[in-house]
Design a protein around this motif. Structure first.
Motif, PDB file in Angstrom:
ATOM      1  N   LEU A   1      48.113   7.311  45.897  1.00 53.45           N
ATOM      2  CA  LEU A   1      47.994   6.207  44.945  1.00 53.45           C
ATOM      3  C   LEU A   1      49.328   5.934  44.256  1.00 53.45           C
ATOM      4  CD1 LEU A   1      44.511   6.947  43.345  1.00 53.45           C
ATOM      5  CD2 LEU A   1      45.139   4.870  44.586  1.00 53.45           C
ATOM      6  N   GLN A   2      50.062   6.981  43.936  1.00 54.11           N
ATOM      7  CA  GLN A   2      51.371   6.778  43.315  1.00 54.11           C
ATOM      8  C   GLN A   2      52.351   6.113  44.274  1.00 54.11           C
ATOM      9  OE1 GLN A   2      52.836   9.988  40.495  1.00 54.11           O
ATOM     10  NE2 GLN A   2      51.239  11.107  41.596  1.00 54.11           N
TER      11      GLN A   2
ATOM     12  N   LEU B   1      43.929   4.193  36.526  1.00 56.35           N
ATOM     13  CA  LEU B   1      45.138   4.853  37.015  1.00 56.35           C
ATOM     14  C   LEU B   1      45.990   5.350  35.853  1.00 56.35           C
ATOM     15  CD1 LEU B   1      46.241   2.443  39.915  1.00 56.35           C
ATOM     16  CD2 LEU B   1      44.943   4.578  40.105  1.00 56.35           C
ATOM     17  N   ASN B   2      46.126   4.515  34.830  1.00 55.70           N
ATOM     18  CA  ASN B   2      46.933   4.907  33.663  1.00 55.70           C
ATOM     19  C   ASN B   2      46.350   6.128  32.963  1.00 55.70           C
ATOM     20  OD1 ASN B   2      48.592   2.683  34.146  1.00 55.70           O
ATOM     21  ND2 ASN B   2      47.482   1.370  32.710  1.00 55.70           N
TER      22      ASN B   2
ATOM     23  N   GLY C   1      48.996   5.232  52.886  1.00 57.09           N
ATOM     24  CA  GLY C   1      48.622   4.047  52.127  1.00 57.09           C
ATOM     25  C   GLY C   1      47.613   3.137  52.781  1.00 57.09           C
ATOM     26  N   VAL C   2      47.355   3.294  54.083  1.00 59.29           N
ATOM     27  CA  VAL C   2      46.316   2.499  54.738  1.00 59.29           C
ATOM     28  C   VAL C   2      45.320   3.421  55.443  1.00 59.29           C
ATOM     29  CG1 VAL C   2      47.524   0.300  54.976  1.00 59.29           C
ATOM     30  CG2 VAL C   2      47.920   2.102  56.664  1.00 59.29           C
TER      31      VAL C   2
ATOM     32  N   ASN D   1      37.685   1.947  51.140  1.00 56.76           N
ATOM     33  CA  ASN D   1      38.798   1.087  50.743  1.00 56.76           C
ATOM     34  C   ASN D   1      40.114   1.765  51.101  1.00 56.76           C
ATOM     35  OD1 ASN D   1      39.223   3.069  48.810  1.00 56.76           O
ATOM     36  ND2 ASN D   1      39.070   1.704  47.056  1.00 56.76           N
ATOM     37  N   PHE D   2      41.217   1.077  50.817  1.00 60.12           N
ATOM     38  CA  PHE D   2      42.547   1.660  50.911  1.00 60.12           C
ATOM     39  C   PHE D   2      43.017   2.028  49.504  1.00 60.12           C
ATOM     40  CE2 PHE D   2      43.492  -1.200  54.809  1.00 60.12           C
ATOM     41  CZ  PHE D   2      42.954  -0.247  55.662  1.00 60.12           C
ATOM     42  N   PRO D   3      43.924   2.992  49.395  1.00 58.91           N
ATOM     43  CA  PRO D   3      44.495   3.283  48.080  1.00 58.91           C
ATOM     44  C   PRO D   3      45.078   2.026  47.435  1.00 58.91           C
ATOM     45  CG  PRO D   3      45.164   4.952  49.669  1.00 58.91           C
ATOM     46  CD  PRO D   3      44.463   3.876  50.448  1.00 58.91           C
ATOM     47  N   GLY D   4      44.721   1.808  46.169  1.00 55.80           N
ATOM     48  CA  GLY D   4      45.209   0.641  45.447  1.00 55.80           C
ATOM     49  C   GLY D   4      44.212  -0.485  45.350  1.00 55.80           C
ATOM     50  N   SER D   5      42.960  -0.249  45.806  1.00 53.25           N
ATOM     51  CA  SER D   5      41.942  -1.302  45.758  1.00 53.25           C
ATOM     52  C   SER D   5      40.783  -0.882  44.866  1.00 53.25           C
ATOM     53  CB  SER D   5      41.403  -1.609  47.154  1.00 53.25           C
ATOM     54  OG  SER D   5      40.254  -2.430  47.076  1.00 53.25           O
ATOM     55  N   PRO D   6      40.261  -1.788  44.039  1.00 49.66           N
ATOM     56  CA  PRO D   6      39.135  -1.445  43.170  1.00 49.66           C
ATOM     57  C   PRO D   6      37.771  -1.563  43.837  1.00 49.66           C
ATOM     58  CG  PRO D   6      39.859  -3.666  42.683  1.00 49.66           C
ATOM     59  CD  PRO D   6      40.806  -3.126  43.732  1.00 49.66           C
TER      60      PRO D   6
END
Length: 743
Positions: free
Chosen positions: A81-82, A138-139, A266-267, A286-291
């Motif tokens: 995720l980072q 994430l924060n 990342g995918v 999902n992929f990392p970075g998707s809600p």
């Protein structure tokens, strides 16, 4: 004099130390921002993890659930995720060095941040609320786990940052890397849909200096300019199947998602189930970075995706003035937009600031090389409507509603295979292909000074190839032409689509096998469908035929190792099931031929490839015919299991790392697999599997690789879609929350 020299040396040492300190610490200060828009909303989500660690996330509202998605995913894979967040902020080079800086360059070249900033405020308020909640999750995780944060000042982020990640990644699913890479390197662009150079049996293949074209794709192994998600762009595959109730043998509608993606990074897919008090209820990945999930099912319907390869990118050669700062457009001269950007590049403990210039014209991004100044334009440019479209698809209830969302043309590419509880099945060759004017050779480099060659919108949804409830009762796609999808009498003719749309005409071995197996008489019941999904056969067609034709004419001494290997392959059963003596040798040979054909590269030299394969097997195994399961492995931590399947088989083992012991550790192929079933009068049910587990970067987690034994045995685990099933199989249950007033 000595005293003076000593003082000078000391001063020089101080300067060197100061420079060292500066190069180890400047980047976080440079990247610090004051424009992050933090949410002032409170969120609360319940997370229930089942026996395999899969998170089931509940909340009163959709944003509550989205907040929980971020927390759950971070608990399992915060490191990836980072990476995704760093890519979305143009800072990945500070983590991954030169390869990361190449991604940062593309981030600026495509103006991913500008695309997000221009379009994010125009998204519906409820969609933005989803992304703000996800960013807050994430924060919060980063704040609560500072020892895990890779890069100072990477957090906090906001919804616009998450949106920028979408704007950066999406074009690479239809092969934008195949245009950027050769332009950056000053190489010829290859035609996407032309025939490959035939295999040879001893002479070197000729170079292909074809015209510029969209979507040409590169391998990770041979790129001097590393590109984002290179392996995905190079060899992404997937299979998808839908069976109507009248064809299933038991009245059950079935949907099979069989994605082929990298197993890490990342995918790579992350499985989850979400449910809110506002009607959002979906199981998928999902992929990392998707809600939210990108594929799977809700109560009423489901879909899955396969990568398609439409002609989505056009290249223009600009006519520049003598100063190189203006380009001609019709009768006018326009200023070439120019922006200086800083790419952070980690080298050991240092992070070097590397300055680069990116250019843009009215066409889109611009790249200069020794051959001239080139602009390119791609489908979906400056559009992030997909952020809203996927959210709406998650909550769609009927085929008409689902199609109406796709018809917006906000999701730039990927095939969609669909099924629902009332027995509908469908396939949409989804692609926001440019609505191009007639009279141009769109496969060649276009005149950059002709304003009529610049398109402004995608084709109409009605013109896309699509199937709804074909007479055959079945549909599939395996990254092949959409004109082979439903069987004889149901397949669409090529003439149904205008040629300037650039719809692909290629087949894969998987598509040939799937069409053949599904076209056989009789019902396609669950047992037969599973056999098709796990099929490991090859058809002697296309590049496979080219390879075996070359082997038949290959002139090598029969008594030598090459002759014995050749005979072993000529007698092979064309199945990568790990049972035949020639399986390991065929695995090594086919992989390189498949890669070359898929990317329109010259096919390898058969003799050279045979020699390399023989050398590898004899060096590491002492024989040319080791069991394939000893060669092909699924490895994660202490887990080391034999695998079957090969490149471009329906049971796919596509890419691997060659490890020190000579084994091939698979890193790309069968990934998230899901079988979904709607039986009349009953609630939806599904099963799934992943190669490793839900916590792929947490070696201490029991779910680091707990699904691997099932995966190699072709077995599935239950998806606990309904809450009572989740509670009955709960291994852990807890609440996560965000209070904006909390200090």
């Amino acid at each position: 004099m000595r005293k003076w020299l000593g003082r000078a040396g000391f001063a020089l040492l101080i300067v060197v130390l100061a420079g060292f300190v500066a190069l180890t610490s400047w980047e976080p200060f440079w990247a610090k921002r004051s424009d992050v828009r933090l949410s002032d909303t409170a969120y609360s989500a319940e997370i229930i993890r089942d026996e395999f660690g899969v998170p089931h996330i509940y909340g009163d509202t959709d944003p509550d659930v989205s907040y929980g998605v971020a927390i759950a995913h971070a608990e399992d894979d915060f490191t990836t995720l980072q990476d995704v967040v760093a890519m979305a902020r143009g800072r990945y080079g500070a983590i991954a060095g030169q390869d990361g800086a190449a991604i940062d360059y593309v981030f600026h070249l495509l103006d991913a941040r500008g695309t997000a900033e221009r379009n994010y405020p125009e998204l519906p308020a409820d969609t933005r609320a989803l992304f703000e909640a996800y960013a807050t999750g994430l924060n919060d995780y980063a704040r609560q786990h500072p020892d895990e944060v890779k890069l100072a000042n990477l957090f906090p982020v906001d919804g616009t940052d998450v949106a920028a990640g979408f704007a950066l990644r999406q074009p690479f699913f239809f092969g934008l890397n195949g245009v950027i890479e050769p332009l950056v390197n000053g190489e010829p662009l290859r035609p996407e849909f032309g025939p490959p150079t035939p295999a040879t049996n001893g002479s070197a293949p000729s170079a292909n200096d074809g015209p510029a074209a969209s979507g040409a794709q590169e391998t990770a192994q041979s790129r001097p300019f590393p590109l984002p998600w290179g392996e995905m762009g190079a060899l992404s595959g997937s299979n998808a199947f839908a069976i109507a109730p009248e064809k299933s043998g038991d009245g059950v509608t079935r949907l099979v998602s069989n994605s082929h993606q990298p197993l890490r990074g990342g995918v790579a897919w992350y499985e989850l189930v979400v449910e809110s008090g506002e009607g959002w209820h979906y199981a998928g990945a999902n992929f990392p970075g998707s809600p939210y999930p990108f594929l799977g099912h809700n109560r009423d319907l489901g879909w899955t995706n396969t990568v398609n390869r439409p002609d989505m990118v056009d290249v223009y050669k600009l006519v520049m003035d003598e100063s190189g700062t203006k380009y001609r457009m019709g009768e006018r001269w326009l200023d070439l937009e120019e922006e200086s950007v800083t790419l952070p590049v980690r080298v050991g403990p240092l992070v070097l600031p590397i300055s680069r210039t990116v250019y843009r014209s009215v066409h889109g991004p611009v790249i200069r090389n020794d051959n001239g100044t080139f602009a390119f334009r791609y489908g979906g440019i400056d559009n992030i409507g997909q952020l809203d479209a996927y959210y709406r698809l998650n909550k769609a209830k009927t085929l008409d509603e689902w199609q109406a969302i796709l018809a917006r043309m906000d999701i730039p590419s990927t095939n969609f295979i669909y099924a629902d509880k009332v027995g509908n099945i469908a396939y949409v060759y989804n692609a926001a292909m440019p609505e191009r004017a007639k009279g141009y050779d769109w496969r060649s480099v276009l005149p950059g000074d002709d304003p009529k060659a610049i398109w402004t919108q995608p084709v109409a949804y009605e013109t896309l190839p699509k199937y709804v409830n074909p007479a055959s009762g079945w549909l599939f796609n395996s990254n092949n032409t959409p004109f082979i999808a439903a069987g004889t009498g149901s397949d669409l003719p090529e003439s149904s689509v205008a040629p300037e749309m650039g719809v692909e005409l290629k087949q894969t071995n998987r598509s040939r096998r799937a069409w053949k197996l599904m076209s056989q008489p009789g019902m396609i019941d669950r047992e037969r469908l599973e056999a098709i999904k796990y099929d490991m056969g090859y058809e002697r067609e296309g590049y496979v035929a080219d390879l075996w034709d070359a082997l038949e004419t290959l002139d090598v001494p029969e008594a030598g190792a090459l002759g014995q290997a050749r005979q072993l392959l000529l007698g092979w059963d064309f199945s990568a099931d790990g049972k035949g003596r020639g399986d390991a040798l065929a695995l090594l040979m086919i992989r390189e031929f498949m890669s070359a054909e898929y990317q329109n590269k010259p096919l390898p030299d058969a003799r050279e490839q045979l020699q390399a394969s023989v050398d590898h097997l004899t060096t590491h195994f002492g024989r040319i015919d080791p069991p394939m399961g000893e060669l092909l492995r699924l490895r994660q931590g202490d887990v080391d299991l034999p695998l079957d399947g090969g490149s471009d088989t329906l049971r796919a083992s596509t890419l691997w790392d060659v490890q020190e012991d000579g084994r091939l550790s698979v890193k790309h192929g069968d990934s998230f697999v899901q079988f979904v079933e709607w039986e009349q009068g009953k609630r939806v049910r599904s099963q799934s599997i992943q190669p490793y587990g839900s916590a792929t970067t947490r070696p201490r987690s029991p779910h680091y690789a707990d699904q691997a034994p099932l995966f190699v045995q072709h077995r599935l685990k239950p998806v606990h879609f309904w809450r009572e099933d989740v509670l009955a199989n709960a291994a852990r249950r807890y609440t996560v929350s965000h209070n904006p007033d909390r200090k």
